[in-house]
Write a protein that holds these residues in place. Structure first.
Motif, PDB file in Angstrom:
ATOM      1  N   ASP A  71      67.318  24.705  61.823  1.00  0.00           N
ATOM      2  CA  ASP A  71      67.858  23.362  61.613  1.00  0.00           C
ATOM      3  C   ASP A  71      68.890  23.094  62.692  1.00  0.00           C
ATOM      4  OD1 ASP A  71      68.640  20.920  60.653  1.00  0.00           O
ATOM      5  OD2 ASP A  71      69.792  21.708  58.954  1.00  0.00           O
ATOM      6  N   GLY A  72      68.378  22.674  63.866  1.00  0.00           N
ATOM      7  CA  GLY A  72      69.290  22.474  64.981  1.00  0.00           C
ATOM      8  C   GLY A  72      68.860  21.348  65.890  1.00  0.00           C
ATOM      9  N   VAL A  73      69.554  21.199  67.003  1.00  0.00           N
ATOM     10  CA  VAL A  73      69.363  20.076  67.910  1.00  0.00           C
ATOM     11  C   VAL A  73      68.027  20.130  68.653  1.00  0.00           C
ATOM     12  CG1 VAL A  73      70.460  21.165  69.927  1.00  0.00           C
ATOM     13  CG2 VAL A  73      70.583  18.676  69.646  1.00  0.00           C
ATOM     14  N   LEU A  74      67.362  21.289  68.683  1.00  0.00           N
ATOM     15  CA  LEU A  74      66.142  21.441  69.469  1.00  0.00           C
ATOM     16  C   LEU A  74      64.871  21.045  68.724  1.00  0.00           C
ATOM     17  CD1 LEU A  74      66.936  24.893  71.132  1.00  0.00           C
ATOM     18  CD2 LEU A  74      67.377  22.597  72.024  1.00  0.00           C
ATOM     19  N   ASP A  75      64.968  20.713  67.477  1.00  0.00           N
ATOM     20  CA  ASP A  75      63.800  20.381  66.658  1.00  0.00           C
ATOM     21  C   ASP A  75      62.947  21.620  66.416  1.00  0.00           C
ATOM     22  OD1 ASP A  75      64.580  17.680  66.576  1.00  0.00           O
ATOM     23  OD2 ASP A  75      63.533  17.259  68.454  1.00  0.00           O
ATOM     24  N   LYS A  76      61.886  21.444  65.630  1.00  0.00           N
ATOM     25  CA  LYS A  76      61.010  22.558  65.295  1.00  0.00           C
ATOM     26  C   LYS A  76      60.143  22.924  66.498  1.00  0.00           C
ATOM     27  CE  LYS A  76      62.148  22.545  60.843  1.00  0.00           C
ATOM     28  NZ  LYS A  76      62.874  23.651  60.187  1.00  0.00           N
ATOM     29  N   ALA A  77      59.802  24.202  66.615  1.00  0.00           N
ATOM     30  CA  ALA A  77      58.918  24.659  67.680  1.00  0.00           C
ATOM     31  C   ALA A  77      57.541  24.029  67.525  1.00  0.00           C
ATOM     32  CB  ALA A  77      58.806  26.178  67.642  1.00  0.00           C
ATOM     33  N   LYS A  78      56.919  23.638  68.642  1.00  0.00           N
ATOM     34  CA  LYS A  78      55.640  22.938  68.605  1.00  0.00           C
ATOM     35  C   LYS A  78      54.439  23.876  68.533  1.00  0.00           C
ATOM     36  CE  LYS A  78      57.216  18.710  70.876  1.00  0.00           C
ATOM     37  NZ  LYS A  78      57.008  17.759  72.004  1.00  0.00           N
ATOM     38  N   THR A  79      54.626  25.141  68.912  1.00  0.00           N
ATOM     39  CA  THR A  79      53.549  26.113  68.837  1.00  0.00           C
ATOM     40  C   THR A  79      53.976  27.238  67.911  1.00  0.00           C
ATOM     41  OG1 THR A  79      52.724  25.625  71.051  1.00  0.00           O
ATOM     42  CG2 THR A  79      52.176  27.785  70.148  1.00  0.00           C
ATOM     43  N   LYS A  80      53.119  27.568  66.947  1.00  0.00           N
ATOM     44  CA  LYS A  80      53.484  28.558  65.925  1.00  0.00           C
ATOM     45  C   LYS A  80      53.611  29.954  66.507  1.00  0.00           C
ATOM     46  CE  LYS A  80      52.068  30.642  61.558  1.00  0.00           C
ATOM     47  NZ  LYS A  80      51.026  30.728  60.496  1.00  0.00           N
ATOM     48  N   ASP A  81      52.603  30.411  67.234  1.00  0.00           N
ATOM     49  CA  ASP A  81      52.573  31.790  67.727  1.00  0.00           C
ATOM     50  C   ASP A  81      52.741  31.836  69.240  1.00  0.00           C
ATOM     51  OD1 ASP A  81      51.981  33.171  65.210  1.00  0.00           O
ATOM     52  OD2 ASP A  81      50.048  32.137  65.324  1.00  0.00           O
ATOM     53  N   VAL A  82      53.694  32.644  69.700  1.00  0.00           N
ATOM     54  CA  VAL A  82      53.939  32.831  71.129  1.00  0.00           C
ATOM     55  C   VAL A  82      54.091  34.323  71.397  1.00  0.00           C
ATOM     56  CG1 VAL A  82      55.499  32.385  73.063  1.00  0.00           C
ATOM     57  CG2 VAL A  82      55.074  30.592  71.365  1.00  0.00           C
ATOM     58  N   THR A  83      53.481  34.789  72.470  1.00  0.00           N
ATOM     59  CA  THR A  83      53.662  36.171  72.902  1.00  0.00           C
ATOM     60  C   THR A  83      54.247  36.181  74.305  1.00  0.00           C
ATOM     61  OG1 THR A  83      51.778  36.952  71.599  1.00  0.00           O
ATOM     62  CG2 THR A  83      52.543  38.382  73.377  1.00  0.00           C
ATOM     63  N   ALA A  84      55.313  36.925  74.476  1.00  0.00           N
ATOM     64  CA  ALA A  84      55.885  37.134  75.808  1.00  0.00           C
ATOM     65  C   ALA A  84      55.377  38.464  76.340  1.00  0.00           C
ATOM     66  CB  ALA A  84      57.411  37.129  75.745  1.00  0.00           C
ATOM     67  N   GLN A  85      54.822  38.436  77.525  1.00  0.00           N
ATOM     68  CA  GLN A  85      54.211  39.611  78.135  1.00  0.00           C
ATOM     69  C   GLN A  85      54.963  39.938  79.425  1.00  0.00           C
ATOM     70  OE1 GLN A  85      50.043  39.033  78.787  1.00  0.00           O
ATOM     71  NE2 GLN A  85      49.674  41.108  79.528  1.00  0.00           N
ATOM     72  N   TYR A  86      55.360  41.181  79.575  1.00  0.00           N
ATOM     73  CA  TYR A  86      56.218  41.588  80.684  1.00  0.00           C
ATOM     74  C   TYR A  86      55.430  42.374  81.730  1.00  0.00           C
ATOM     75  CZ  TYR A  86      60.066  39.930  77.896  1.00  0.00           C
ATOM     76  OH  TYR A  86      60.921  39.119  77.187  1.00  0.00           O
ATOM     77  N   PHE A  87      55.654  42.025  82.985  1.00  0.00           N
ATOM     78  CA  PHE A  87      54.912  42.610  84.095  1.00  0.00           C
ATOM     79  C   PHE A  87      55.845  43.384  85.019  1.00  0.00           C
ATOM     80  CE2 PHE A  87      52.221  39.351  82.488  1.00  0.00           C
ATOM     81  CZ  PHE A  87      50.919  39.763  82.743  1.00  0.00           C
ATOM     82  N   THR A  88      55.298  44.437  85.609  1.00  0.00           N
ATOM     83  CA  THR A  88      56.079  45.249  86.529  1.00  0.00           C
ATOM     84  C   THR A  88      56.235  44.571  87.879  1.00  0.00           C
ATOM     85  OG1 THR A  88      55.185  47.220  85.459  1.00  0.00           O
ATOM     86  CG2 THR A  88      56.270  47.524  87.588  1.00  0.00           C
TER      87      THR A  88
END
Length: 544
Positions: free
Chosen positions: A229-246
């Motif tokens: 409940d903040g100034v940014l509103d609700k996230a528009k995409t439910k599932d997100v994966t962050a993938q880290y590369f060398t």
């Protein structure tokens, strides 16, 4: 930090920001599909974000770098935050924040706030969050940003009163910075860092997303937080994966193949130029708060205070001659393919109060070099013969293009006939220690801001006990910085900020060279990638 920097020290001045939260693509050690690039987006859920940034700690008290803050921004709430498209802060999980007097800042929280685990989020959690950062005092933490905090009162569950040591108009911005995440006092330790496993297990989140699984510097699985409940509103995409590369090259290949939907921080300038030609991709450009600059050590530079031939006037003339000769436009174009642009102040373009004193005061007065002017400057100071410059840089921290950047800088300086230049690279783990021990007469640094205010490009560098630690100590600029921090009139404050920039340019403690642009690469079907002057990359606006 905020920058390409990873280590910030609490002992440096009003607020010390370490080296680098933003200027470098730091290598990560990855496993599985993240490291080898063998996995595709079909192996992972939802939107896939690729990066080479490195996470130091999920606990906000233990990190002060871009990679860690990028994660914390998604999952922790803030009292004040920067809404999409703006550099100016507004209440986030608060209804209002205001100065009730010059040294008292009062925040009113929204009612009924909860962490994702169901625990209530109250003023008690807020006080706990800031006090633990100061108490833990982790060497990699952001507590230096809280140096002006005297005490906190919580008269009721929704009111937080910050008492400051002195007037400071940047305090609302500090609350949106790496020192600002609010954590759950029922999950986090008050006296030591809390492990990522305990944080994730405790579901101690109240930002746009929660973390469902966490493998540091490998894969992070996010899910939209219905309780945010903040100034940014609700996230528009439910599932997100962050993938880290060398490697940057692996990240480039992944976005080309569609294995990641968005690549953000960091691709090489050459890769970005190549990807702009790919019809299956879009390259999104935005303002960048990162700057790259050269530091002069006032003790060990030619004619410095620690040299046998110490001479203040000659030392200044050397710095001024370097400023006259350097060609920023060539550095931007030939090394970075214009993914960086020339910058003529330590305060980058786009911020209130930004000026361009290095443009008007040095070179031809229009941004180009002027060797004859440099020769005259040295002659007037009585400097004879070629001057030897020993410049150090750290490509493993500030990116592989630093090799080309400093090779070209060496060429520019030597082509003037005024300098003999020795350049040497050092691994950053050594570099970060040695530069503060007067080992390098001239050396590379980069900076990425903690918040979008000109003060964040002044006080960390030019207060008496600054993080640069290059023996620059000027009471005039220190007074100007104190004045701009206290001035509430925006127009008057901007004027003081300009005066501070002009003062520094006349003395050249640091020589600003380049201002970075923010760049993301995404598939054509991706929408909502927002790169703005908040300098924060948020997953909540992105869809595909």
């Amino acid at each position: 930090m905020a920058s390409v920097f990873t280590n910030h020290r609490a002992t440096w001045g009003k607020r010390a920001l370490a080296l680098g939260a933003g200027a470098a693509a730091t290598a990560l050690v990855l496993t599985g599909c993240a490291g080898g690039g063998s996995g595709g987006s079909g192996d992972l859920n939802g939107l896939i974000i690729g990066t080479t940034d490195k996470i130091t700690s999920l606990d906000p008290a233990g990190s002060y770098d871009n990679g860690s803050f990028a994660v914390q921004n998604q999952v922790f709430p803030f009292l004040m935050n920067t809404p999409t498209g703006s550099p100016d802060v507004k209440p986030d999980i608060a209804t209002k924040g205001e100065f009730t007097d010059p040294t008292t800042y009062e925040v009113t929280l929204k009612k009924g706030l909860e962490f994702a685990n169901g625990n209530k989020l109250t003023s008690s959690d807020v006080k706990f969050s800031f006090n633990r950062e100061i108490k833990i005092n982790n060497p990699n933490g952001p507590q230096s940003l809280l140096a002006n905090l005297k005490s906190i009162d919580t008269p009721n569950a929704t009111t937080v009163v910050f008492h400051l040591d002195h007037a400071d108009q940047t305090w609302p911005q500090v609350l949106s910075s790496p020192a600002g995440p609010i954590v759950d006092e029922d999950v986090f330790s008050a006296t030591k860092l809390t492990s990522a496993d305990d944080i994730v297990k405790g579901n101690a989140f109240a930002g746009q997303y929660v973390i469902k699984s966490y493998k540091e510097n490998d894969l992070i699985s996010y899910e939209a937080n219905d309780k945010y409940d903040g100034v940014l509103d609700k996230a528009k995409t439910k599932d997100v994966t962050a993938q880290y590369f060398t490697k940057e090259t692996d990240l480039k290949l992944a976005v080309q193949k569609g294995d990641v939907d968005v690549a953000y921080r960091s691709l090489t300038p050459t890769d970005i130029t190549s990807l702009r030609k790919d019809s299956k991709l879009q390259v999104i450009d935005g303002p960048g708060g990162e700057i790259r600059y050269v530091v002069f050590n006032f003790k060990t530079q030619p004619f410095g205070t620690g040299q046998s031939d110490a001479d203040e006037a000659k030392a200044l003339a050397v710095r001024q001659a370097v400023a006259d000769v350097v060609d920023r436009s060539a550095l931007a174009k030939e090394v970075y393919n214009d993914t960086y642009s020339p910058v003529y102040s330590m305060v980058p373009d786009g911020l209130t109060g930004a000026a361009t004193p290095f443009k008007s005061m040095y070179g031809d007065g229009g941004g180009a070099p002027d060797v004859d002017k440099a020769k005259q400057t040295l002659s007037d100071a009585g400097v004879d013969g070629k001057i030897e410059l020993n410049i150090q840089y750290a490509p493993d921290h500030y990116g592989s293009a630093s090799d080309d950047e400093y090779a070209l800088l060496k060429s520019q300086l030597e082509a003037s006939g005024l300098f003999t230049v020795n350049i040497q690279s050092t691994v950053y783990t050594t570099y970060a220690t040695e530069r503060t021990k007067d080992a390098y007469p001239e050396y590379q640094l980069g900076w990425f801001p903690d918040f979008s205010d000109a003060d964040n490009y002044l006080s960390p560098f030019f207060t008496k006990d600054n993080f640069v630690q290059n023996h620059y100590d000027d009471p005039t600029i220190q007074k100007l910085i104190a004045d701009e921090q206290e001035e509430s009139d925006k127009s008057k404050r901007a004027d003081i900020i300009e005066q501070a920039q002009e003062r520094q340019a006349s003395q050249i403690s640091t020589l600003p060279l380049l201002q970075g642009k923010s760049v993301a690469v995404a598939g054509k079907d991706v929408k909502g990638v927002e790169l703005d002057a908040s300098f924060k990359f948020r997953y909540g606006t992105i869809t595909k």
